[in-house]
Design a protein around this motif. Structure first.
Motif, PDB file in Angstrom:
ATOM      1  N   GLU A  67       0.743  -0.923   0.330  1.00 21.55           N
ATOM      2  CA  GLU A  67      -0.243  -0.366   0.157  1.00 21.55           C
ATOM      3  C   GLU A  67       0.933   0.897   0.008  1.00 21.55           C
ATOM      4  OE1 GLU A  67      -3.288  -0.144  -0.365  1.00 21.55           O
ATOM      5  OE2 GLU A  67      -3.415  -2.137  -0.231  1.00 21.55           O
ATOM      6  N   VAL A  68       0.830   2.222  -1.021  1.00 24.08           N
ATOM      7  CA  VAL A  68       1.235   3.154  -1.022  1.00 24.08           C
ATOM      8  C   VAL A  68       0.313   4.536  -1.348  1.00 24.08           C
ATOM      9  CG1 VAL A  68       3.135   4.813  -2.249  1.00 24.08           C
ATOM     10  CG2 VAL A  68       3.346   2.149  -2.289  1.00 24.08           C
ATOM     11  N   GLY A  69      -0.366   5.186  -0.517  1.00 21.33           N
ATOM     12  CA  GLY A  69      -1.033   6.732   0.113  1.00 21.33           C
ATOM     13  C   GLY A  69      -2.461   5.218  -0.748  1.00 21.33           C
ATOM     14  N   ASP A  70      -2.763   6.131  -1.463  1.00 17.65           N
ATOM     15  CA  ASP A  70      -4.367   5.179  -1.814  1.00 17.65           C
ATOM     16  C   ASP A  70      -4.146   4.272  -3.346  1.00 17.65           C
ATOM     17  OD1 ASP A  70      -3.333   7.340  -4.070  1.00 17.65           O
ATOM     18  OD2 ASP A  70      -5.365   8.179  -4.133  1.00 17.65           O
ATOM     19  N   GLN A  71      -3.077   4.185  -3.337  1.00 10.16           N
ATOM     20  CA  GLN A  71      -3.195   3.058  -4.787  1.00 10.16           C
ATOM     21  C   GLN A  71      -2.092   1.189  -4.266  1.00 10.16           C
ATOM     22  OE1 GLN A  71       0.533   4.740  -7.190  1.00 10.16           O
ATOM     23  NE2 GLN A  71      -0.772   6.089  -7.348  1.00 10.16           N
ATOM     24  N   THR A  72      -2.745   0.242  -4.371  1.00  7.13           N
ATOM     25  CA  THR A  72      -1.603  -0.486  -4.424  1.00  7.13           C
ATOM     26  C   THR A  72      -0.792  -1.366  -5.337  1.00  7.13           C
ATOM     27  OG1 THR A  72      -4.033  -1.404  -3.143  1.00  7.13           O
ATOM     28  CG2 THR A  72      -2.332  -3.084  -3.350  1.00  7.13           C
ATOM     29  N   LEU A  73       0.107  -1.520  -5.472  1.00  4.82           N
ATOM     30  CA  LEU A  73       1.382  -2.122  -6.091  1.00  4.82           C
ATOM     31  C   LEU A  73       1.601  -3.710  -5.917  1.00  4.82           C
ATOM     32  CD1 LEU A  73       4.147   0.813  -5.547  1.00  4.82           C
ATOM     33  CD2 LEU A  73       2.061   0.449  -7.132  1.00  4.82           C
ATOM     34  N   ILE A  74       1.614  -4.578  -6.894  1.00  8.64           N
ATOM     35  CA  ILE A  74       2.252  -5.627  -6.746  1.00  8.64           C
ATOM     36  C   ILE A  74       2.752  -5.940  -7.042  1.00  8.64           C
ATOM     37  CG2 ILE A  74       1.210  -7.958  -7.443  1.00  8.64           C
ATOM     38  CD1 ILE A  74      -1.540  -7.508  -7.120  1.00  8.64           C
ATOM     39  N   PRO A  75       4.532  -5.904  -7.457  1.00  5.55           N
ATOM     40  CA  PRO A  75       5.741  -6.364  -7.870  1.00  5.55           C
ATOM     41  C   PRO A  75       6.238  -7.689  -8.672  1.00  5.55           C
ATOM     42  CG  PRO A  75       6.112  -5.781  -5.536  1.00  5.55           C
ATOM     43  CD  PRO A  75       4.801  -6.162  -5.472  1.00  5.55           C
ATOM     44  N   VAL A  76       6.641  -6.958  -9.774  1.00  5.06           N
ATOM     45  CA  VAL A  76       6.404  -8.127 -10.335  1.00  5.06           C
ATOM     46  C   VAL A  76       7.927  -8.259 -11.078  1.00  5.06           C
ATOM     47  CG1 VAL A  76       5.835  -9.293 -12.479  1.00  5.06           C
ATOM     48  CG2 VAL A  76       4.040  -7.609 -11.504  1.00  5.06           C
ATOM     49  N   SER A  77       8.305 -10.063 -11.094  1.00  3.10           N
ATOM     50  CA  SER A  77       9.504  -9.675 -11.609  1.00  3.10           C
ATOM     51  C   SER A  77       9.725 -11.014 -12.720  1.00  3.10           C
ATOM     52  CB  SER A  77      10.906 -10.190 -10.721  1.00  3.10           C
ATOM     53  OG  SER A  77      10.289 -11.107  -9.790  1.00  3.10           O
ATOM     54  N   GLY A 131      20.716 -18.382  -9.153  1.00  5.95           N
ATOM     55  CA  GLY A 131      19.631 -17.939 -10.216  1.00  5.95           C
ATOM     56  C   GLY A 131      19.650 -16.400 -10.278  1.00  5.95           C
ATOM     57  N   ALA A 132      18.352 -15.772 -10.351  1.00  5.87           N
ATOM     58  CA  ALA A 132      18.497 -14.212 -11.623  1.00  5.87           C
ATOM     59  C   ALA A 132      17.020 -13.862 -10.715  1.00  5.87           C
ATOM     60  CB  ALA A 132      19.361 -13.820 -11.948  1.00  5.87           C
ATOM     61  N   SER A 133      17.116 -12.587 -10.481  1.00  2.00           N
ATOM     62  CA  SER A 133      14.979 -12.167 -10.950  1.00  2.00           C
ATOM     63  C   SER A 133      15.989 -10.330 -11.176  1.00  2.00           C
ATOM     64  CB  SER A 133      15.244 -12.310  -9.168  1.00  2.00           C
ATOM     65  OG  SER A 133      13.234 -11.401  -8.823  1.00  2.00           O
ATOM     66  N   ILE A 134      14.762 -10.419 -12.597  1.00  2.00           N
ATOM     67  CA  ILE A 134      14.713  -9.388 -13.087  1.00  2.00           C
ATOM     68  C   ILE A 134      13.174  -8.066 -12.178  1.00  2.00           C
ATOM     69  CG2 ILE A 134      15.204  -7.487 -15.068  1.00  2.00           C
ATOM     70  CD1 ILE A 134      16.812 -10.161 -15.861  1.00  2.00           C
ATOM     71  N   PRO A 135      13.035  -7.115 -11.779  1.00  2.00           N
ATOM     72  CA  PRO A 135      12.286  -6.734 -11.914  1.00  2.00           C
ATOM     73  C   PRO A 135      11.578  -5.986 -13.135  1.00  2.00           C
ATOM     74  CG  PRO A 135      13.655  -4.968 -11.303  1.00  2.00           C
ATOM     75  CD  PRO A 135      14.517  -6.367 -11.643  1.00  2.00           C
ATOM     76  N   VAL A 136      10.468  -6.554 -13.653  1.00  2.00           N
ATOM     77  CA  VAL A 136       9.487  -6.069 -15.382  1.00  2.00           C
ATOM     78  C   VAL A 136       8.408  -5.064 -14.664  1.00  2.00           C
ATOM     79  CG1 VAL A 136      11.114  -7.857 -15.701  1.00  2.00           C
ATOM     80  CG2 VAL A 136       8.666  -7.897 -14.596  1.00  2.00           C
ATOM     81  N   GLY A 137       8.481  -4.307 -13.957  1.00  2.00           N
ATOM     82  CA  GLY A 137       7.183  -3.728 -13.662  1.00  2.00           C
ATOM     83  C   GLY A 137       5.974  -4.148 -12.505  1.00  2.00           C
ATOM     84  N   ALA A 138       5.258  -3.516 -12.737  1.00  2.00           N
ATOM     85  CA  ALA A 138       4.096  -3.345 -11.284  1.00  2.00           C
ATOM     86  C   ALA A 138       3.476  -3.992 -11.335  1.00  2.00           C
ATOM     87  CB  ALA A 138       4.916  -2.764 -10.058  1.00  2.00           C
ATOM     88  N   TYR A 139       1.876  -4.522 -11.022  1.00  2.00           N
ATOM     89  CA  TYR A 139       0.345  -3.680 -11.472  1.00  2.00           C
ATOM     90  C   TYR A 139      -0.022  -2.984  -9.871  1.00  2.00           C
ATOM     91  CZ  TYR A 139       0.203  -8.005 -14.231  1.00  2.00           C
ATOM     92  OH  TYR A 139       0.079  -8.815 -15.016  1.00  2.00           O
ATOM     93  N   VAL A 140      -1.159  -2.207 -10.596  1.00  2.00           N
ATOM     94  CA  VAL A 140      -0.891  -0.581  -9.872  1.00  2.00           C
ATOM     95  C   VAL A 140      -2.906  -0.686  -9.866  1.00  2.00           C
ATOM     96  CG1 VAL A 140      -0.742   1.007  -8.918  1.00  2.00           C
ATOM     97  CG2 VAL A 140       0.748   0.240 -10.342  1.00  2.00           C
ATOM     98  N   ARG A 141      -3.161  -0.614  -8.823  1.00  2.00           N
ATOM     99  CA  ARG A 141      -4.437  -0.587  -8.516  1.00  2.00           C
ATOM    100  C   ARG A 141      -4.128   1.105  -7.753  1.00  2.00           C
ATOM    101  NH1 ARG A 141      -7.243  -5.040  -5.856  1.00  2.00           N
ATOM    102  NH2 ARG A 141      -7.564  -5.827  -8.388  1.00  2.00           N
ATOM    103  N   ARG A 142      -5.194   1.765  -8.405  1.00  2.00           N
ATOM    104  CA  ARG A 142      -5.452   3.297  -8.079  1.00  2.00           C
ATOM    105  C   ARG A 142      -6.924   2.974  -8.210  1.00  2.00           C
ATOM    106  NH1 ARG A 142      -1.997   4.421 -12.418  1.00  2.00           N
ATOM    107  NH2 ARG A 142      -0.242   5.146 -11.994  1.00  2.00           N
ATOM    108  N   PRO A 143      -7.193   4.130  -6.744  1.00  2.00           N
ATOM    109  CA  PRO A 143      -9.498   3.938  -7.344  1.00  2.00           C
ATOM    110  C   PRO A 143      -9.602   4.501  -7.798  1.00  2.00           C
ATOM    111  CG  PRO A 143      -7.746   5.437  -4.922  1.00  2.00           C
ATOM    112  CD  PRO A 143      -6.543   5.104  -6.217  1.00  2.00           C
ATOM    113  N   GLY A 144     -10.818   3.987  -8.059  1.00  2.00           N
ATOM    114  CA  GLY A 144     -11.829   3.977  -9.054  1.00  2.00           C
ATOM    115  C   GLY A 144     -11.694   3.417 -10.591  1.00  2.00           C
TER     116      GLY A 144
END
Length: 106
Positions: free
Chosen positions: A26-36, A57-70
């Protein structure tokens, strides 16, 4: 030896999804789900008397799913890491295609 490898593979297999999708944050009013993009591998071998093994092994962050209000859930890519991954891939693909074209011309 094959039994040990199979046991390790069975224990490591379910790790994939939890490795590639992080816990929602949770960041402010947004929800982030990191994806790698992640991968791992291991191996073992021996000649009867001596043996050994290893892994990595290796992990590369490729982005995030973001949910904003509404709004619906949206994927937002991490452009820097996508470029870092795609540029070498495109370069290697171009080199391979050039060799294939040269071989076909002969």
């Amino acid at each position: 030896m094959a039994d040990i490898v199979q046991q390790i593979a069975d224990k490591v297999r379910p790790v994939g999804v939890s490795t590639n999708y992080g816990e929602p944050v949770e960041v402010g009013d947004q929800t982030l789900i990191p994806v790698s993009l992640g991968w791992y591998g291991f191996g073992a071998g021996g000649d009867g008397e001596n043996g050994g093994g290893g892994g990595g092994g290796a992990s590369i962050p490729v982005g995030a799913y973001v949910r904003r209000p509404g709004q619906d859930l949206q994927f937002e890519p991490n452009l820097i890491s996508l470029l870092a991954v795609s540029i070498p891939t495109i370069w290697v693909t171009g080199k391979a295609l050039a060799k294939v074209v040269r071989a076909l011309k002969k």
